[in-house]
Scaffold this active site. Structure first.
Site, PDB file in Angstrom:
ATOM      1  N   GLU A  48       0.850  -1.204   0.000  1.00  0.00           N
ATOM      2  CA  GLU A  48       0.000   0.000   0.000  1.00  0.00           C
ATOM      3  C   GLU A  48       0.880   1.246   0.000  1.00  0.00           C
ATOM      4  O   GLU A  48       2.014   1.195   0.461  1.00  0.00           O
ATOM      5  CB  GLU A  48      -0.848   0.081   1.292  1.00  0.00           C
ATOM      6  CG  GLU A  48      -1.534  -1.179   1.667  1.00  0.00           C
ATOM      7  CD  GLU A  48      -2.164  -1.123   3.068  1.00  0.00           C
ATOM      8  OE1 GLU A  48      -2.256  -0.062   3.685  1.00  0.00           O
ATOM      9  OE2 GLU A  48      -2.555  -2.202   3.523  1.00  0.00           O
ATOM     10  N   LYS A  50       2.288   4.630   1.610  1.00  0.00           N
ATOM     11  CA  LYS A  50       2.364   5.142   2.986  1.00  0.00           C
ATOM     12  C   LYS A  50       1.946   6.611   2.942  1.00  0.00           C
ATOM     13  O   LYS A  50       2.704   7.472   2.491  1.00  0.00           O
ATOM     14  CB  LYS A  50       3.765   4.979   3.567  1.00  0.00           C
ATOM     15  CG  LYS A  50       3.791   5.419   5.020  1.00  0.00           C
ATOM     16  CD  LYS A  50       5.068   5.065   5.729  1.00  0.00           C
ATOM     17  CE  LYS A  50       4.958   5.358   7.211  1.00  0.00           C
ATOM     18  NZ  LYS A  50       4.695   6.760   7.540  1.00  0.00           N
TER      19      LYS A  50
HETATM   20  S1  IVH Z   1      -0.680   0.407   9.073  1.00  0.00           S
HETATM   21  C1  IVH Z   1       0.069  -1.880  12.721  1.00  0.00           C
HETATM   22  N1  IVH Z   1      -0.758   1.431   6.669  1.00  0.00           N
HETATM   23  O1  IVH Z   1       2.193   5.279   9.398  1.00  0.00           O
HETATM   24  C2  IVH Z   1       0.358  -0.903  11.679  1.00  0.00           C
HETATM   25  N2  IVH Z   1      -0.029   2.842   8.444  1.00  0.00           N
HETATM   26  O2  IVH Z   1       4.102   4.324  11.888  1.00  0.00           O
HETATM   27  C3  IVH Z   1      -0.578   0.213  11.692  1.00  0.00           C
HETATM   28  N3  IVH Z   1       0.494   5.123   7.741  1.00  0.00           N
HETATM   29  O3  IVH Z   1       0.972   7.136  11.727  1.00  0.00           O
HETATM   30  C4  IVH Z   1      -0.406   1.165  10.610  1.00  0.00           C
HETATM   31  N4  IVH Z   1       0.038   4.868   5.606  1.00  0.00           N
HETATM   32  O4  IVH Z   1      -1.024   6.371  10.215  1.00  0.00           O
HETATM   33  C5  IVH Z   1      -0.464   1.655   7.965  1.00  0.00           C
HETATM   34  N5  IVH Z   1      -0.902   2.184   4.479  1.00  0.00           N
HETATM   35  C6  IVH Z   1      -0.624   2.420   5.766  1.00  0.00           C
HETATM   36  C7  IVH Z   1      -0.192   3.685   6.218  1.00  0.00           C
HETATM   37  C8  IVH Z   1       0.100   3.845   7.578  1.00  0.00           C
HETATM   38  C9  IVH Z   1       0.438   5.731   6.539  1.00  0.00           C
HETATM   39  C10 IVH Z   1       0.944   5.787   9.003  1.00  0.00           C
HETATM   40  C11 IVH Z   1       0.068   5.520  10.198  1.00  0.00           C
HETATM   41  C12 IVH Z   1       0.991   5.795  11.374  1.00  0.00           C
HETATM   42  C13 IVH Z   1       2.343   5.474  10.796  1.00  0.00           C
HETATM   43  C14 IVH Z   1       2.843   4.172  11.415  1.00  0.00           C
END
Ligand code: IVH
Length: 262
Positions: A48, A50
Site C-alpha cells: 500500500e 504510505k
Molecule cells: S498500518 C500496525 N498502513 O504510518 C500498523 N499505516 O508508523 C498500523 N500510515 O501514523 C499502521 N500509511 O497512520 C499503515 N498504508 C498504511 C499507512 C500507515 C500511513 C501511518 C500511520 C501511522 C504510521 C505508522
C-alpha cells in the site's frame, strides 16, 4: 502529542507504529525474517502507499458513525468526532447489502490528508486573506483537523483513506487475509487507495516500491514510502510484535525529497 482542549478517547486496541526500512538492507532483513519465522519460501504481502497525513481511528456502532479520534499516544487520542464528520469521503452510515452484515462495532483505521490540489487552493485563499499559509499538505491537514471549532474544519477540503481495522464485534468480518479485510472495508463504503496490490516475492515488492516511487509526483496526495503487510492473518499472528510495532509489516521509506529554496 495530545492537545489540550479536546476530550480524550480510549482506543479499543492500541494504534501501533510501523518499523521503517530506509534502504534495501533493512528491507531484506525484514523479508528474510518473515520467511524464516513462517518456515516458508514464499509469502504473500499486501502493498500500500504510505500516506503522509494523520493517523485516525473511527468507531462505527451498529453501522452508524459514532466517534473519531487522533492517534495521540497510541492508547488515548483526541476526540475529533465533530471535525471528521465534515469529511465527505467518510460515510456516516456503513453501506450494506444482503451479503454485507452490519457489525455491532467496527473500528476503522486510516489516514486523513489533504489532496495536493486542495492544498494549493487553500494556500491561495489564505494568501488573498493575508492569513497563514501552510508549509505542506500534511501540516494543512493537521491544522484543519485539530480545530476546536469544527466549522473551520468544514471549510477545508480533507480526504480519508482506510488502511485496516482495529477492534470489531459481529459476524462477517474477514479474519483470513488483509486483502479480504480491505475488500470488506471498501464494500462498506470507506475509501481505500486504488494503488494497493497483492505481491508474492521480494522482487515483486521492490518492483512495487519502484513503480509507486516513479508515480509519486503524479499521485493526487503526498506519500513518504510504501507499506508491506503479510497478507495471511494467521501468519501475521505468528510473527507478533516488537515493542510498539508489528513484525508482519514494514514501512519502506522513500529518500527525503529535495527541493530548492529561495
Ligand atoms: S498500518 C500496525 N498502513 O504510518 C500498523 N499505516 O508508523 C498500523 N500510515 O501514523 C499502521 N500509511 O497512520 C499503515 N498504508 C498504511 C499507512 C500507515 C500511513 C501511518 C500511520 C501511522 C504510521 C505508522
Amino acid at each position: 502529542k495530545l492537545l489540550g482542549g479536546f476530550k480524550k478517547i480510549n482506543h479499543h486496541l492500541p494504534m501501533l507504529s510501523l518499523s521503517n526500512a530506509l534502504n534495501e538492507n533493512d528491507f531484506s532483513s525484514f523479508y528474510e525474517k518473515i520467511l524464516e519465522k513462517n518456515n516458508s519460501t514464499n509469502i504473500n504481502l499486501y502493498a500500500e502507499p504510505k500516506f503522509d497525513g494523520l493517523a485516525i481511528s473511527i468507531d462505527y456502532k451498529g453501522g452508524e458513525y459514532f466517534s473519531a479520534s487522533t492517534r495521540g499516544d497510541g492508547s488515548i487520542g483526541e476526540d475529533v468526532t465533530s471535525n471528521l464528520r465534515t469529511i465527505k469521503s467518510i460515510p456516516l452510515r456503513l453501506h450494506a447489502s444482503s451479503q454485507n452484515n452490519i457489525p455491532a462495532l467496527l473500528e476503522i483505521r486510516g489516514e486523513v490528508l489533504m489532496l495536493k490540489e486542495d492544498f494549493r487552493e487553500l494556500n491561495q485563499k489564505q494568501r488573498k486573506k493575508n492569513e497563514k499559509v501552510f508549509v505542506n499538505p500534511r501540516n494543512a491537514a493537521a491544522g484543519s483537523l485539530r480545530q476546536l471549532d469544527p466549522k473551520i474544519t468544514a471549510t477545508r477540503r480533507l480526504t480519508f483513506f482506510a488502511y485496516g481495522i482495529g477492534d470489531f464485534r459481529g459476524e462477517g468480518i474477514p479474519r483470513d487475509t488483509h486483502s479480504n479485510v480491505m475488500k470488506y472495508i471498501a464494500a462498506h463504503g470507506l475509501p481505500i487507495a486504488k494503488e494497493c496490490d497483492l505481491v508474492c516475492s521480494s522482487a515483486g515488492l521492490l518492483a512495487y516500491y519502484k513503480k509507486i516511487e516513479d508515480s509519486r509526483e503524479q499521485l493526487p496526495y503526498d506519500i513518504d514510502g510504501v507499506v508491506y503487510k503479510v497478507n495471511d492473518i494467521a501468519q501475521q499472528e505468528k510473527l507478533g510484535f516488537i515493542s510498539r510495532a508489528p513484525r508482519f509489516a514494514l514501512a519502506h521509506k522513500f529518500p527525503a525529497q529535495e527541493v530548492i529554496t529561495e
